[in-house]
Scaffold this motif. Sequence first.
Motif, mmCIF file in Angstrom:
data_model
loop_
_atom_site.group_PDB
_atom_site.id
_atom_site.type_symbol
_atom_site.label_atom_id
_atom_site.label_comp_id
_atom_site.label_asym_id
_atom_site.label_seq_id
_atom_site.Cartn_x
_atom_site.Cartn_y
_atom_site.Cartn_z
ATOM 1 N N THR A 192 0.829 -1.207 0.000
ATOM 2 C CA THR A 192 0.000 0.000 0.000
ATOM 3 C C THR A 192 0.860 1.253 0.000
ATOM 4 O OG1 THR A 192 -1.777 -1.147 1.188
ATOM 5 C CG2 THR A 192 -1.789 1.261 1.256
ATOM 6 N N VAL A 193 1.944 1.219 0.780
ATOM 7 C CA VAL A 193 2.862 2.358 0.817
ATOM 8 C C VAL A 193 3.440 2.630 -0.568
ATOM 9 C CG1 VAL A 193 5.112 3.108 1.674
ATOM 10 C CG2 VAL A 193 3.434 2.161 3.259
ATOM 11 N N PHE A 194 3.881 1.580 -1.251
ATOM 12 C CA PHE A 194 4.406 1.759 -2.599
ATOM 13 C C PHE A 194 3.293 2.062 -3.597
ATOM 14 C CE2 PHE A 194 8.222 -0.095 -0.854
ATOM 15 C CZ PHE A 194 9.239 0.453 -1.628
ATOM 16 N N GLY A 195 2.065 1.674 -3.279
ATOM 17 C CA GLY A 195 0.937 2.021 -4.134
ATOM 18 C C GLY A 195 0.725 3.527 -4.221
ATOM 19 N N PHE A 196 0.999 4.249 -3.118
ATOM 20 C CA PHE A 196 0.940 5.712 -3.152
ATOM 21 C C PHE A 196 1.903 6.258 -4.205
ATOM 22 C CE2 PHE A 196 -0.743 5.889 1.381
ATOM 23 C CZ PHE A 196 -1.973 6.395 0.994
ATOM 24 N N ARG A 197 3.075 5.651 -4.294
ATOM 25 C CA ARG A 197 4.076 6.125 -5.253
ATOM 26 C C ARG A 197 3.572 5.957 -6.681
ATOM 27 N NH1 ARG A 197 10.342 4.292 -4.866
ATOM 28 N NH2 ARG A 197 10.222 5.817 -3.162
ATOM 29 N N VAL A 198 2.953 4.826 -6.972
ATOM 30 C CA VAL A 198 2.421 4.581 -8.316
ATOM 31 C C VAL A 198 1.312 5.581 -8.633
ATOM 32 C CG1 VAL A 198 1.194 2.918 -9.759
ATOM 33 C CG2 VAL A 198 3.038 2.144 -8.273
ATOM 34 N N SER A 199 0.435 5.844 -7.667
ATOM 35 C CA SER A 199 -0.667 6.787 -7.891
ATOM 36 C C SER A 199 -0.146 8.189 -8.163
ATOM 37 C CB SER A 199 -1.602 6.791 -6.680
ATOM 38 O OG SER A 199 -2.236 5.540 -6.510
ATOM 39 N N LEU A 200 0.854 8.625 -7.408
ATOM 40 C CA LEU A 200 1.398 9.967 -7.613
ATOM 41 C C LEU A 200 2.156 10.065 -8.931
ATOM 42 C CD1 LEU A 200 2.625 11.105 -4.079
ATOM 43 C CD2 LEU A 200 0.536 11.722 -5.287
ATOM 44 N N LEU A 201 2.848 9.003 -9.325
ATOM 45 C CA LEU A 201 3.504 9.010 -10.632
ATOM 46 C C LEU A 201 2.477 9.144 -11.747
ATOM 47 C CD1 LEU A 201 6.259 6.248 -10.246
ATOM 48 C CD2 LEU A 201 6.605 8.716 -10.472
ATOM 49 N N LEU A 202 1.331 8.498 -11.575
ATOM 50 C CA LEU A 202 0.256 8.620 -12.555
ATOM 51 C C LEU A 202 -0.260 10.055 -12.611
ATOM 52 C CD1 LEU A 202 -1.551 7.023 -14.541
ATOM 53 C CD2 LEU A 202 -3.151 6.685 -12.646
ATOM 54 N N VAL A 203 -0.446 10.669 -11.451
ATOM 55 C CA VAL A 203 -0.907 12.055 -11.394
ATOM 56 C C VAL A 203 0.089 12.985 -12.084
ATOM 57 C CG1 VAL A 203 -1.346 13.996 -9.836
ATOM 58 C CG2 VAL A 203 -2.312 11.762 -9.323
ATOM 59 N N ILE A 204 1.375 12.819 -11.774
ATOM 60 C CA ILE A 204 2.406 13.675 -12.365
ATOM 61 C C ILE A 204 2.454 13.494 -13.877
ATOM 62 C CG2 ILE A 204 4.891 14.093 -12.474
ATOM 63 C CD1 ILE A 204 5.013 13.331 -9.499
ATOM 64 N N GLY A 205 2.385 12.248 -14.330
ATOM 65 C CA GLY A 205 2.451 11.983 -15.764
ATOM 66 C C GLY A 205 1.265 12.545 -16.517
ATOM 67 N N VAL A 206 0.064 12.314 -15.989
ATOM 68 C CA VAL A 206 -1.154 12.767 -16.677
ATOM 69 C C VAL A 206 -1.272 14.286 -16.654
ATOM 70 C CG1 VAL A 206 -3.676 12.739 -16.619
ATOM 71 C CG2 VAL A 206 -2.395 10.618 -16.285
ATOM 72 N N LEU A 207 -1.203 14.876 -15.467
ATOM 73 C CA LEU A 207 -1.388 16.318 -15.356
ATOM 74 C C LEU A 207 -0.174 17.084 -15.883
ATOM 75 C CD1 LEU A 207 -3.168 16.601 -11.885
ATOM 76 C CD2 LEU A 207 -4.145 16.434 -14.177
ATOM 77 N N GLY A 208 1.004 16.464 -15.839
ATOM 78 C CA GLY A 208 2.190 17.123 -16.385
ATOM 79 C C GLY A 208 2.090 17.352 -17.884
ATOM 80 N N ILE A 209 1.265 16.569 -18.562
ATOM 81 C CA ILE A 209 1.034 16.748 -20.000
ATOM 82 C C ILE A 209 -0.281 17.477 -20.255
ATOM 83 C CG2 ILE A 209 0.695 15.554 -22.197
ATOM 84 C CD1 ILE A 209 2.442 13.299 -21.122
ATOM 85 N N SER A 210 -1.328 17.063 -19.562
ATOM 86 C CA SER A 210 -2.665 17.610 -19.815
ATOM 87 C C SER A 210 -2.762 19.092 -19.498
ATOM 88 C CB SER A 210 -3.703 16.845 -18.983
ATOM 89 O OG SER A 210 -3.729 15.487 -19.318
ATOM 90 N N VAL A 211 -2.179 19.512 -18.373
ATOM 91 C CA VAL A 211 -2.308 20.908 -17.955
ATOM 92 C C VAL A 211 -1.620 21.858 -18.931
ATOM 93 C CG1 VAL A 211 -1.791 22.569 -16.135
ATOM 94 C CG2 VAL A 211 -2.641 20.305 -15.535
ATOM 95 N N PRO A 212 -0.332 21.654 -19.286
ATOM 96 C CA PRO A 212 0.281 22.580 -20.247
ATOM 97 C C PRO A 212 -0.401 22.565 -21.617
ATOM 98 C CG PRO A 212 1.957 21.311 -19.094
ATOM 99 C CD PRO A 212 0.653 20.683 -18.769
ATOM 100 N N VAL A 213 -0.737 21.370 -22.120
ATOM 101 C CA VAL A 213 -1.353 21.287 -23.439
ATOM 102 C C VAL A 213 -2.737 21.940 -23.428
ATOM 103 C CG1 VAL A 213 -2.300 19.707 -25.165
ATOM 104 C CG2 VAL A 213 -0.072 19.235 -24.136
ATOM 105 N N GLY A 214 -3.570 21.580 -22.460
ATOM 106 C CA GLY A 214 -4.908 22.150 -22.388
ATOM 107 C C GLY A 214 -4.890 23.650 -22.156
#
Length: 307
Positions: free
Chosen positions: A103-125
């Motif tokens: 579960t602790v490492f699951g937080f890391r995967v979730s945050l990496l997903l957030v960074i990856g998605v929003l790191g592209i979506s926010v600047p492009v949008g």
Amino acid sequence: MSAKNLPQTAAEADIETGLPLDSDAPPLSAGYMTWFRFSRNPAALVGAFIVASVILVALFAPLIATHPDHVGAVVDFRNRHMPPSADNWMGTDKAGRDIFSRTVFGFRVSLLLVIGVLGISVPVGSALGMAAGYFGGWTERLIAGFTNVMLAMPPLVMALAIGNVLEPNLTNAMIAITLLWWTWHARLIYRVTRSIVSEDYIEAARLAGASHLHILWREILPNCISVISVKTTLDAAFVILFGATLSFLGFGVKPPTPDLGSMVADGRQFVPEMWWEVLAPGFAIFYATLGFNLLGDGLRDMFDVET
């Protein structure tokens, strides 16, 4: 508290806090007034604490996890389905792996997903939204038309279709979510930009000979930062939920990588007898999304913006 009710000087602030008045005190800065509004919101402070704790747990996961070796392709069938104990704080799963560590490492995967998605979506949008709102004409019609077409596609169905074609992993999950996520940012920033371009200082910048890039970068973008910050924080919660949903359905992160959604999916078949197998990852999803939602609401009240 609305902006008009905020103290404008240190003397007025003393009335709020009960401290002695000082009629000669200088005006308060805009930054102090903004922080004052945020600090008076208990829910926002709770959200900031939760988000900070999630980030810290993700960063120091190898140090926090009691069984960091259980994150990979490890099996210990002699200890499978063990209830919470001193050695396994949240019990073990069907493969005998420590649920707390995963579960602790699951937080890391979730945050990496957030960074990856929003790191592209926010600047492009944001870039597309500002371009459509500022230039208008055929640029506006082209970007708005394409955005509306993409918005007509159900996000989950689109993500499932992409996940079914591509191999399930973190990168492809980011791609599946990002392909549609930029649209909401483009639409929001478009509305904000349309309201900004009619302001006098934009016309003054044009008359002064400022280039389009200067106006977009130096005049319009700074006035969109507050809206972008609020939208991005609120979207982080939805991305975590969306990513967990894809993993729950088998189209997200590929095992044995610990993902909160796939952990819930693996444990649900053993409920209610082995309730701990879904409780830990399920609560982790709730905890992270609650934190980002509370923080986003606090930022919205602090900046006094609509999203």
